[in-house]
Design a protein around this motif. Structure first.
Motif, PDB file in Angstrom:
ATOM      1  N   LYS A 105      33.188  27.858 -37.964  1.00 26.71           N
ATOM      2  CA  LYS A 105      33.819  28.765 -38.915  1.00 26.71           C
ATOM      3  C   LYS A 105      32.775  29.750 -39.407  1.00 26.71           C
ATOM      4  O   LYS A 105      31.619  29.392 -39.601  1.00 26.71           O
ATOM      5  N   GLU A 125      37.117  32.224 -37.218  1.00 22.01           N
ATOM      6  CA  GLU A 125      36.858  30.972 -36.518  1.00 22.01           C
ATOM      7  C   GLU A 125      36.660  31.268 -35.036  1.00 22.01           C
ATOM      8  O   GLU A 125      37.235  32.229 -34.503  1.00 22.01           O
ATOM      9  N   THR A 127      36.027  29.119 -31.062  1.00 21.13           N
ATOM     10  CA  THR A 127      35.923  27.867 -30.308  1.00 21.13           C
ATOM     11  C   THR A 127      35.420  28.181 -28.903  1.00 21.13           C
ATOM     12  O   THR A 127      35.669  29.260 -28.363  1.00 21.13           O
ATOM     13  N   SER A 184      35.219  25.993 -25.108  1.00 18.74           N
ATOM     14  CA  SER A 184      35.563  24.742 -24.438  1.00 18.74           C
ATOM     15  C   SER A 184      35.313  24.855 -22.949  1.00 18.74           C
ATOM     16  O   SER A 184      35.343  25.938 -22.364  1.00 18.74           O
ATOM     17  N   LEU A 244      29.274  24.709 -37.785  1.00 20.24           N
ATOM     18  CA  LEU A 244      30.038  23.922 -36.820  1.00 20.24           C
ATOM     19  C   LEU A 244      31.011  23.008 -37.560  1.00 20.24           C
ATOM     20  O   LEU A 244      30.622  22.268 -38.470  1.00 20.24           O
ATOM     21  N   LYS A 245      32.272  23.045 -37.167  1.00 22.62           N
ATOM     22  CA  LYS A 245      33.301  22.218 -37.794  1.00 22.62           C
ATOM     23  C   LYS A 245      33.641  20.992 -36.965  1.00 22.62           C
ATOM     24  O   LYS A 245      33.975  19.934 -37.502  1.00 22.62           O
ATOM     25  N   SER A 246      33.600  21.101 -35.642  1.00 22.50           N
ATOM     26  CA  SER A 246      33.879  19.938 -34.800  1.00 22.50           C
ATOM     27  C   SER A 246      33.220  20.124 -33.443  1.00 22.50           C
ATOM     28  O   SER A 246      32.994  21.252 -32.999  1.00 22.50           O
ATOM     29  N   TYR A 247      32.887  19.002 -32.815  1.00 22.57           N
ATOM     30  CA  TYR A 247      32.278  19.007 -31.483  1.00 22.57           C
ATOM     31  C   TYR A 247      32.783  17.763 -30.779  1.00 22.57           C
ATOM     32  O   TYR A 247      32.522  16.638 -31.218  1.00 22.57           O
ATOM     33  N   SER A 269      34.721  12.719 -30.994  1.00 20.96           N
ATOM     34  CA  SER A 269      33.848  13.529 -31.822  1.00 20.96           C
ATOM     35  C   SER A 269      32.405  13.085 -31.684  1.00 20.96           C
ATOM     36  O   SER A 269      32.096  11.892 -31.700  1.00 20.96           O
TER      37      SER A 269
END
Length: 231
Positions: free
Chosen positions: A1, A11, A13, A15, A217-220, A226
């Motif tokens: 974010k 935001e 992302t 992948s 970083l909000k998620s990995y 996770s």
């Protein structure tokens, strides 16, 4: 974010597909990057951008990529084919508001050229090496119609506050030309957590013309699990 002061601006992302593709006897990652504004900032400067690519597992060089931009000042689409035999990138691009139709051109390549997808993955592949403070990694990156010098300089180890904990990270400075967007040298600082053999970017701080912007970083996740637990 992405934040400016306490305002959430957007935001993003990135992948990789769970499986690899096989072309001409070589394996490739399928990559996807999405970035957009959120909240009030979407109304002020709406952005909804998407980038896809096919990147070699062996050397992180892309063979194809696409860029689809939907921004307040217009929409554009771009398709790139990277040919390391002729050392050229074949580009097709259309800017929908300029009514010029589909534009085709080529951009010269070098052996150390990476696009946006390969840049990120190449840098991650280098994080396990032993660096002294001040050591740097330099290469070229491709954007629209030009090649730019780009690199990272190792700034040593630090402890930063992240999710309420003090975390030991490695600090790197971005090295690229001074511009209107980034008006000073070493304007971007990246803080990397090393975990389970991976380099995970926890925090990016950028000194921009409008002031300091930070990305947290909000998620990995790897295959839905996770990896952001810091213990």
């Amino acid at each position: 974010k992405i934040y400016y002061s306490w305002f959430a601006l957007g935001e993003a992302t990135m992948s990789l597909s769970d499986s690899l593709s096989l072309e001409n006897g070589r394996h490739y990652y399928q990559t996807n990057i999405e970035a957009g504004t959120v909240g009030l900032f979407s109304w002020l400067a709406g952005i909804n951008n998407r980038y896809t690519g096919v990147v070699s597992v062996d050397d992180f060089k892309a063979i194809r990529s696409e860029k689809h931009l939907d921004e307040r000042d217009g929409k554009s689409d771009q398709w790139n084919t990277f040919d390391y035999n002729t050392m050229q990138t074949r580009v097709k691009r259309i800017e929908h508001e300029k009514d010029k139709g589909l534009e085709s051109y080529t951009v010269d390549l070098t052996q150390n050229t990476y696009d946006i997808h390969g840049t990120y993955m190449y840098l991650r592949s280098q994080l396990g090496k032993k660096y002294k403070k001040g050591d740097s990694i330099m290469f070229k990156t491709y954007w629209v119609k030009q090649l730019y010098d780009f690199g990272m300089e190792y700034g040593g180890e630090e402890r930063i506050k992240f999710n309420g904990d003090k975390v030991k990270v490695k600090k790197f400075y971005g090295l690229f030309p001074v511009s209107r967007t980034f008006p000073e040298e070493k304007a971007v600082t990246v803080y990397i957590l090393e975990k389970d053999g991976l380099g995970i970017p926890l925090l990016i701080e950028a000194q921009m013309k409008i002031g300091k912007v930070r990305c947290e970083l909000k998620s990995y996740e790897v295959k839905g699990q996770s990896l952001l637990t810091l213990e």
